[in-house]
Design a protein around this motif. Structure first.
Motif, PDB file in Angstrom:
ATOM      1  N   LYS A   1       6.080 -30.190  80.312  1.00 11.20           N
ATOM      2  CA  LYS A   1       4.835 -29.497  80.002  1.00 11.20           C
ATOM      3  C   LYS A   1       3.680 -29.969  80.876  1.00 11.20           C
ATOM      4  CE  LYS A   1       6.335 -29.114  75.174  1.00 11.20           C
ATOM      5  NZ  LYS A   1       6.040 -29.450  73.754  1.00 11.20           N
ATOM      6  N   ALA A   2       3.960 -30.819  81.839  1.00  6.16           N
ATOM      7  CA  ALA A   2       2.896 -31.412  82.656  1.00  6.16           C
ATOM      8  C   ALA A   2       2.336 -30.421  83.675  1.00  6.16           C
ATOM      9  CB  ALA A   2       3.439 -32.645  83.389  1.00  6.16           C
ATOM     10  N   LYS A   3       1.074 -30.607  84.038  1.00  2.00           N
ATOM     11  CA  LYS A   3       0.462 -29.822  85.110  1.00  2.00           C
ATOM     12  C   LYS A   3       1.181 -30.120  86.411  1.00  2.00           C
ATOM     13  CE  LYS A   3      -4.003 -28.824  87.274  1.00  2.00           C
ATOM     14  NZ  LYS A   3      -5.456 -29.180  87.332  1.00  2.00           N
ATOM     15  N   ARG A   4       1.430 -29.081  87.205  1.00  2.00           N
ATOM     16  CA  ARG A   4       2.244 -29.248  88.402  1.00  2.00           C
ATOM     17  C   ARG A   4       1.558 -28.740  89.664  1.00  2.00           C
ATOM     18  NH1 ARG A   4       7.684 -30.610  87.751  1.00  2.00           N
ATOM     19  NH2 ARG A   4       8.016 -31.234  85.583  1.00  2.00           N
ATOM     20  N   ILE A   5       2.014 -29.292  90.786  1.00  2.00           N
ATOM     21  CA  ILE A   5       1.530 -28.901  92.107  1.00  2.00           C
ATOM     22  C   ILE A   5       2.715 -28.323  92.877  1.00  2.00           C
ATOM     23  CG2 ILE A   5       0.638 -29.751  94.306  1.00  2.00           C
ATOM     24  CD1 ILE A   5      -0.852 -31.908  92.783  1.00  2.00           C
ATOM     25  N   GLU A   6       2.521 -27.194  93.503  1.00  2.00           N
ATOM     26  CA  GLU A   6       3.591 -26.567  94.282  1.00  2.00           C
ATOM     27  C   GLU A   6       3.664 -27.215  95.662  1.00  2.00           C
ATOM     28  OE1 GLU A   6       4.974 -22.197  93.980  1.00  2.00           O
ATOM     29  OE2 GLU A   6       3.587 -22.250  95.695  1.00  2.00           O
ATOM     30  N   CYS A   7       4.862 -27.651  96.023  1.00  2.00           N
ATOM     31  CA  CYS A   7       5.070 -28.345  97.290  1.00  2.00           C
ATOM     32  C   CYS A   7       6.121 -27.625  98.131  1.00  2.00           C
ATOM     33  CB  CYS A   7       5.529 -29.788  97.046  1.00  2.00           C
ATOM     34  SG  CYS A   7       4.410 -30.785  96.051  1.00  2.00           S
ATOM     35  N   GLU A   8       5.973 -27.722  99.436  1.00  2.00           N
ATOM     36  CA  GLU A   8       6.980 -27.187 100.355  1.00  2.00           C
ATOM     37  C   GLU A   8       8.105 -28.210 100.499  1.00  2.00           C
ATOM     38  OE1 GLU A   8       6.948 -24.272 101.931  1.00  2.00           O
ATOM     39  OE2 GLU A   8       4.919 -23.573 101.432  1.00  2.00           O
ATOM     40  N   TRP A   9       9.340 -27.694 100.551  1.00  2.00           N
ATOM     41  CA  TRP A   9      10.461 -28.572 100.865  1.00  2.00           C
ATOM     42  C   TRP A   9      11.558 -27.766 101.526  1.00  2.00           C
ATOM     43  CZ3 TRP A   9      14.646 -30.579  97.151  1.00  2.00           C
ATOM     44  CH2 TRP A   9      15.105 -29.572  96.313  1.00  2.00           C
ATOM     45  N   LYS A  10      12.664 -28.379 101.839  1.00  2.00           N
ATOM     46  CA  LYS A  10      13.715 -27.752 102.644  1.00  2.00           C
ATOM     47  C   LYS A  10      14.141 -26.408 102.084  1.00  2.00           C
ATOM     48  CE  LYS A  10      18.358 -28.457 104.442  1.00  2.00           C
ATOM     49  NZ  LYS A  10      19.504 -29.390 104.630  1.00  2.00           N
ATOM     50  N   TYR A  11      14.158 -26.272 100.755  1.00  2.00           N
ATOM     51  CA  TYR A  11      14.695 -25.072 100.128  1.00  2.00           C
ATOM     52  C   TYR A  11      13.616 -24.071  99.727  1.00  2.00           C
ATOM     53  CZ  TYR A  11      18.534 -28.411  99.804  1.00  2.00           C
ATOM     54  OH  TYR A  11      19.494 -29.353 100.100  1.00  2.00           O
ATOM     55  N   GLY A  12      12.407 -24.249 100.227  1.00  2.00           N
ATOM     56  CA  GLY A  12      11.327 -23.336  99.897  1.00  2.00           C
ATOM     57  C   GLY A  12      10.166 -24.040  99.230  1.00  2.00           C
ATOM     58  N   LYS A  13       9.973 -23.778  97.942  1.00  2.00           N
ATOM     59  CA  LYS A  13       8.884 -24.402  97.197  1.00  2.00           C
ATOM     60  C   LYS A  13       9.435 -25.066  95.936  1.00  2.00           C
ATOM     61  CE  LYS A  13       5.429 -21.039  98.763  1.00  2.00           C
ATOM     62  NZ  LYS A  13       4.759 -21.961  99.700  1.00  2.00           N
TER      63      LYS A  13
ATOM     64  N   LEU B   1      11.653 -33.035  87.602  1.00  2.00           N
ATOM     65  CA  LEU B   1      11.788 -31.598  87.826  1.00  2.00           C
ATOM     66  C   LEU B   1      11.723 -30.784  86.539  1.00  2.00           C
ATOM     67  CD1 LEU B   1      14.766 -31.688  90.346  1.00  2.00           C
ATOM     68  CD2 LEU B   1      12.320 -31.786  90.858  1.00  2.00           C
ATOM     69  N   LEU B   2      11.366 -29.527  86.708  1.00  2.00           N
ATOM     70  CA  LEU B   2      11.493 -28.562  85.632  1.00  2.00           C
ATOM     71  C   LEU B   2      12.981 -28.302  85.362  1.00  2.00           C
ATOM     72  CD1 LEU B   2       8.749 -26.020  86.750  1.00  2.00           C
ATOM     73  CD2 LEU B   2       8.661 -27.465  84.702  1.00  2.00           C
ATOM     74  N   PRO B   3      13.343 -27.917  84.128  1.00  2.00           N
ATOM     75  CA  PRO B   3      14.756 -27.654  83.830  1.00  2.00           C
ATOM     76  C   PRO B   3      15.412 -26.666  84.786  1.00  2.00           C
ATOM     77  CG  PRO B   3      13.500 -27.752  81.809  1.00  2.00           C
ATOM     78  CD  PRO B   3      12.500 -27.817  82.921  1.00  2.00           C
ATOM     79  N   SER B   4      14.684 -25.629  85.193  1.00  2.00           N
ATOM     80  CA  SER B   4      15.249 -24.634  86.113  1.00  2.00           C
ATOM     81  C   SER B   4      15.595 -25.251  87.455  1.00  2.00           C
ATOM     82  CB  SER B   4      14.273 -23.470  86.297  1.00  2.00           C
ATOM     83  OG  SER B   4      13.024 -23.937  86.789  1.00  2.00           O
ATOM     84  N   ASP B   5      14.757 -26.167  87.929  1.00  2.00           N
ATOM     85  CA  ASP B   5      15.030 -26.817  89.211  1.00  2.00           C
ATOM     86  C   ASP B   5      16.152 -27.840  89.088  1.00  2.00           C
ATOM     87  OD1 ASP B   5      13.230 -25.481  90.921  1.00  2.00           O
ATOM     88  OD2 ASP B   5      11.556 -26.651  90.134  1.00  2.00           O
ATOM     89  N   LYS B   6      16.257 -28.492  87.934  1.00  2.00           N
ATOM     90  CA  LYS B   6      17.378 -29.412  87.721  1.00  2.00           C
ATOM     91  C   LYS B   6      18.706 -28.669  87.849  1.00  2.00           C
ATOM     92  CE  LYS B   6      14.908 -32.526  84.578  1.00  2.00           C
ATOM     93  NZ  LYS B   6      14.799 -33.030  83.196  1.00  2.00           N
ATOM     94  N   ARG B   7      18.765 -27.473  87.265  1.00  2.00           N
ATOM     95  CA  ARG B   7      19.990 -26.671  87.363  1.00  2.00           C
ATOM     96  C   ARG B   7      20.275 -26.282  88.816  1.00  2.00           C
ATOM     97  NH1 ARG B   7      18.073 -24.570  82.210  1.00  2.00           N
ATOM     98  NH2 ARG B   7      19.650 -24.929  80.597  1.00  2.00           N
ATOM     99  N   LYS B   8      19.223 -25.930  89.545  1.00  2.00           N
ATOM    100  CA  LYS B   8      19.406 -25.538  90.946  1.00  2.00           C
ATOM    101  C   LYS B   8      20.002 -26.676  91.771  1.00  2.00           C
ATOM    102  CE  LYS B   8      15.700 -22.099  91.189  1.00  2.00           C
ATOM    103  NZ  LYS B   8      14.359 -21.793  91.762  1.00  2.00           N
ATOM    104  N   PHE B   9      19.643 -27.907  91.450  1.00  2.00           N
ATOM    105  CA  PHE B   9      20.188 -29.047  92.190  1.00  2.00           C
ATOM    106  C   PHE B   9      21.716 -29.052  92.110  1.00  2.00           C
ATOM    107  CE2 PHE B   9      17.180 -32.624  93.465  1.00  2.00           C
ATOM    108  CZ  PHE B   9      16.110 -31.768  93.673  1.00  2.00           C
ATOM    109  N   HIS B  10      22.243 -28.634  90.966  1.00  2.00           N
ATOM    110  CA  HIS B  10      23.692 -28.627  90.781  1.00  2.00           C
ATOM    111  C   HIS B  10      24.337 -27.317  91.212  1.00  2.00           C
ATOM    112  CE1 HIS B  10      24.082 -32.359  88.348  1.00  2.00           C
ATOM    113  NE2 HIS B  10      22.834 -32.091  88.026  1.00  2.00           N
ATOM    114  N   LEU B  11      23.664 -26.202  90.953  1.00  2.00           N
ATOM    115  CA  LEU B  11      24.313 -24.905  91.087  1.00  2.00           C
ATOM    116  C   LEU B  11      24.001 -24.167  92.383  1.00  2.00           C
ATOM    117  CD1 LEU B  11      23.711 -23.648  87.427  1.00  2.00           C
ATOM    118  CD2 LEU B  11      25.641 -24.961  88.334  1.00  2.00           C
ATOM    119  N   GLU B  12      22.832 -24.439  92.985  1.00  2.00           N
ATOM    120  CA  GLU B  12      22.451 -23.726  94.202  1.00  2.00           C
ATOM    121  C   GLU B  12      22.401 -24.622  95.431  1.00  2.00           C
ATOM    122  OE1 GLU B  12      18.932 -21.369  93.765  1.00  2.00           O
ATOM    123  OE2 GLU B  12      19.504 -20.625  91.784  1.00  2.00           O
TER     124      GLU B  12
END
Length: 360
Positions: free
Chosen positions: A107-119, A156-167
């Motif tokens: 639930k924390a405030k977040r900052i969007e960052c660039e990285w190898k896979y986009g944002k 990470l957000l839960p959606s990004d945690k899943r991406k680490f494994h699945l995408e």
């Protein structure tokens, strides 16, 4: 840079952390300190699964005595309700005791960052505060070990945690994350460590009696994994660094050969659970479900397949697919299937019935 190693038990952890800071000449450079432990699941600290609250308490007391404002924060595995995990592990009570905030990073405030896979969106607090990564010394069935670099996945957000494994390729993504955000200090809680089929309850806690710390997380992980008996090249998400200087206890005096985890496999009673590019949600849910089930009903060995790369290990007899990623595979091979992302823990107890239905 330098990595410090000191012996410690739970009774004298505060004095030993102070000694460790002296050895590596560490003081926070910012007024506010953010402590990020590993609280992946609601397990007692004596299991070796989570960062011990005694270590966090010692760090809080030290920084408060030095005049720093302290904040705690964590996001548990995707299988868990973070708020509930924090309650069950006593961490919310701990924060209240020291009159500090505990931030649920989901639930924390977040900052969007660039990285190898986009944002990717990261908690703002890791940029505004002195970011201290307080990881656990554990083995891991997928990444061999989980230390400082792997602990950053909890940001990470839960959606990004899943991406680490699945995408993404998990270990490559862990490295890439460290190129976007890296802790100001990494402390490894190796007092009660975990060997074997970690990172959860299938692993075995051991009395390692160590604290390891440094300002370069890659160097810290190199030394910590070496102390666990892992050689360069065994752990793909830890870039190799040669010539690391250490202070404190001689690394050769405290090095130990940890029992290696089975590759992507956990054995729980009569079950062999195969992690085939599943996120941690499925293994955590399965282990939790096994823990609350009536074990007397599990009378025969069963292979449980989980993840989008599921494949038959031996034969189709006594095989169950677990989690939404295995749905197509289960249908294609006419296998029993338990749906959910991740499935509910109560579904584990239904496996004997699914096997019987398959046999009819």
């Amino acid at each position: 840079m330098t990595v410090g190693i000191v012996r410690s038990n739970l009774e004298d952890v505060k004095s030993n952390i102070k000694l460790l800071f002296e050895k590596i000449n560490y003081r926070p450079s910012k007024n506010k300190v953010f402590l990020k432990p590993n609280i992946v699941a609601p397990q007692p600290p004596e299991t070796g699964v989570i960062t011990h609250p005694v270590v966090i308490s010692a760090l809080i007391e030290i920084f408060q005595e030095w005049g720093y404002e302290v904040v705690l924060g964590e996001s548990s595995s995707v299988a868990q309700n973070t708020q509930r995990v924090l309650e069950l592990t006593g961490y919310l009570d701990l924060a209240q005791h020291y009159n500090i905030d505990f931030v649920n990073l989901e639930k924390a405030k977040r900052i969007e960052c660039e990285w190898k896979y986009g944002k990717i969106k990261l908690p703002e607090i890791v940029f505004t505060h002195e970011y201290i990564n307080v990881a656990k010394m554990k083995t891991h069935i997928v990444t061999k070990v989980t230390l400082g670099l792997k602990n950053q996945k909890g940001l990470l957000l839960p959606s990004d945690k899943r991406k680490f494994h699945l995408e993404h390729e998990l270990e490559e993504a862990i490295i890439e994350l460290s190129n976007v955000i890296s802790p100001d200090l990494t402390v490894i809680d190796g007092i009660i460590a975990l060997e074997g089929d970690g990172p959860g309850r299938a692993g075995t806690p051991i009395d390692m009696g160590l604290l390891v710390a440094g300002t370069n997380v890659v160097e810290v992980d190199n030394i910590a994994s070496y102390l666990m008996g892992f050689n360069h090249g065994e752990v793909n998400h830890i870039p190799k660094v040669d010539g690391i200087s250490t202070v404190g206890i001689d690394r050769e005096q405290v090095k130990r050969e940890f029992v290696r985890p089975k590759d992507n496999q956990v054995v729980l009673g009569k079950f062999r659970f195969f992690n085939m590019r599943a996120c941690s949600g499925c293994i955590e849910r399965f282990a939790a479900g096994f823990g609350i089930s009536d074990k007397s009903k599990f009378t025969q060995m069963v292979d449980v397949l989980s993840g989008q790369d599921a494949e038959i290990q031996c034969h189709k007899h006594n095989v169950v697919c677990f989690g939404d990623c295995t749905k197509e595979f289960a249908l294609k091979n006419s296998l029993p299937y338990i749906g959910g992302c991740p499935p509910e823990i109560t579904k584990v107890s239904t496996i004997p019935e699914l096997i019987k239905e398959k046999e009819v």
